[in-house]
Enzyme design. Structure first.
Site, PDB file in Angstrom:
ATOM      1  N   ARG A 147     -14.038  -8.051  -0.199  1.00  0.00           N
ATOM      2  CA  ARG A 147     -13.341  -7.660   1.034  1.00  0.00           C
ATOM      3  C   ARG A 147     -12.859  -6.193   0.973  1.00  0.00           C
ATOM      4  O   ARG A 147     -12.298  -5.745  -0.013  1.00  0.00           O
ATOM      5  CB  ARG A 147     -12.151  -8.596   1.237  1.00  0.00           C
ATOM      6  CG  ARG A 147     -11.287  -8.286   2.471  1.00  0.00           C
ATOM      7  CD  ARG A 147     -10.066  -7.493   2.118  1.00  0.00           C
ATOM      8  NE  ARG A 147      -9.147  -7.366   3.249  1.00  0.00           N
ATOM      9  CZ  ARG A 147      -8.107  -6.553   3.266  1.00  0.00           C
ATOM     10  NH1 ARG A 147      -7.824  -5.817   2.229  1.00  0.00           N
ATOM     11  NH2 ARG A 147      -7.323  -6.501   4.317  1.00  0.00           N
ATOM     12  N   THR A 184       0.835  -1.199   0.000  1.00  0.00           N
ATOM     13  CA  THR A 184       0.000   0.000   0.000  1.00  0.00           C
ATOM     14  C   THR A 184       0.872   1.253   0.000  1.00  0.00           C
ATOM     15  O   THR A 184       1.957   1.245   0.566  1.00  0.00           O
ATOM     16  CB  THR A 184      -0.874  -0.042   1.267  1.00  0.00           C
ATOM     17  OG1 THR A 184      -1.822  -1.070   1.114  1.00  0.00           O
ATOM     18  CG2 THR A 184      -1.578   1.269   1.527  1.00  0.00           C
ATOM     19  N   GLY A 238      -4.960  -5.309   7.106  1.00  0.00           N
ATOM     20  CA  GLY A 238      -6.050  -4.354   7.271  1.00  0.00           C
ATOM     21  C   GLY A 238      -7.084  -4.707   8.319  1.00  0.00           C
ATOM     22  O   GLY A 238      -7.618  -3.824   8.999  1.00  0.00           O
TER      23      GLY A 238
HETATM   24  N1  ASP Z   1      -3.585  -2.428   4.485  1.00  0.00           N
HETATM   25  C1  ASP Z   1      -3.852  -3.003   3.198  1.00  0.00           C
HETATM   26  C2  ASP Z   1      -5.110  -3.851   3.288  1.00  0.00           C
HETATM   27  O1  ASP Z   1      -5.314  -4.524   4.269  1.00  0.00           O
HETATM   28  C3  ASP Z   1      -2.751  -3.851   2.671  1.00  0.00           C
HETATM   29  C4  ASP Z   1      -1.410  -3.140   2.571  1.00  0.00           C
HETATM   30  O2  ASP Z   1      -1.027  -2.396   3.474  1.00  0.00           O
HETATM   31  O3  ASP Z   1      -0.697  -3.379   1.584  1.00  0.00           O
HETATM   32  O4  ASP Z   1      -5.864  -3.868   2.337  1.00  0.00           O
END
Ligand code: ASP
Length: 331
Positions: A225, A197, A251
């Site tokens: 999701r 992310t 997440g």
């Molecule tokens: N936080 C993001 C999610 O759970 C994943 C990530 O940080 O890459 O969708």
């Protein structure tokens, strides 16, 4: 008497305003936390990650330096990372269990506490721009799926064919994850899972904070999701009264712990420094619950923290009077 009071009030407001503007303009970014231990990447790969982080920081900082807003600065930095296949956002998004890309993003303005978010977009080239359009041009905070895309069209935002989001690296990771799941080798996340992310937080010359986060979510996500990245208070939060936060990590834990808001609440209500608040939330609350990931945090005084409980986190900062600094591993 009345006149003296008026003059006093005026002087105090000018001094108060100047104090906010005295904080150094600053931008902090991340490109995901995870199992990035030294040795995972070749020197060329490390250089490519660092070059892209630097480009995003310099672009975002140039907006602040030119008197631009924190919102414009974070949008510039995040768009740069969304357009790069190196990160799990925009062009480099991970694949869902059905082999698709579904994008989430959110943005928040610390001056007004306005916010915008989108989830499950499949054709919007830059989800962060759509989140901002939701914030500025709609009465709502969050749009999902087809509705988000109709809104993007009405806003004249760039739509791309779904194939635009395909990268071989993410496709191969998807295939590997699918195989491991089918063979039931992995009940939980693979030990080398890398969150990719992207996010940014900034403080502008007017003393305003902003935060934004953009992601493809997690590999093999299913049933629509939704992760933390588009949830205000979980993956993103900004309030001039406390701080600005963008998160990366597993997440579900970030949602359950309202991580971004909790950090700013600790700053606001308990008077903690951003580093202490981030440390408590990541190394204690998140850790104790069994989650992993990291955050970037920026206070209204320009104080910042980049905190994670994973092996590494792609990250960087550019602050007035200091040179760009980027890092991947713990030290
Ligand atoms: N936080 C993001 C999610 O759970 C994943 C990530 O940080 O890459 O969708």
């Amino acid at each position: 008497m009345c006149k003296i009071f008026y003059i006093l009030t005026l002087v105090m407001s000018i001094v108060g305003g100047a104090a906010a503007q005295d904080s150094p303009i600053t931008i902090v970014i991340h490109g995901g936390a995870g199992a990035m231990a030294p040795g995972r990447y070749t020197q060329e790969q490390e250089a490519a990650f660092k070059a892209k982080l630097t480009e995003a920081l310099e672009l975002g900082y140039s907006v602040l330096d030119g008197g631009g807003t924190a919102l414009d600065a974070i949008q510039a930095a995040i768009t740069t990372m969304e357009d790069s296949p190196l990160f799990n956002a925009g062009k480099g998004a991970v694949f869902t269990a059905e082999g698709k890309n579904e994008l989430d993003a959110s943005i928040m303005d610390g001056a007004t506490k306005n916010a915008g978010a989108i989830t499950g977009a499949t054709r919007v080239k830059n989800p962060i721009k759509l989140a901002r359009a939701v914030m500025e041009n709609s009465k709502h905070v969050m749009f999902a799926g087809a509705g988000a895309e109709s809104f993007a069209k009405s806003q004249g935002l760039e739509l791309v064919p779904r194939s635009y989001f395909h990268t071989d690296e993410r496709w191969n990771a998807y295939k590997r994850a699918l195989k491991a799941e089918e063979a039931e080798k992995e009940s939980a996340l693979p030990h080398d899972y890398k969150y990719g992310t992207v996010g940014a937080v900034a403080l502008d010359r007017n003393g305003n904070l902003a935060a934004g986060t953009s992601t493809g979510g997690m590999t093999l996500k299913r049933f629509g999701r939704v992760g933390d990245a588009p949830i205000i208070g979980a993956g993103t939060f900004a309030d001039n009264a406390s701080c600005a936060v963008s998160a990366t990590g597993h997440g579900e834990y970030f949602i359950r712990l309202t991580i971004a808001r909790d950090i700013c609440a600790q700053v606001e209500y308990a008077g903690k420094t951003v580093a202490d608040a981030a440390n408590d939330v990541i190394h204690h609350r998140l850790q104790d619950l069994g989650g992993d990931g990291g955050v970037i945090v920026l206070g209204a005084d320009g104080d910042y923290a980049m905190t994670f409980n994973t092996a590494g986190m792609f990250r960087g900062v550019k602050r007035e009077g200091e040179s760009v600094s980027v890092a991947i591993y713990e030290n």
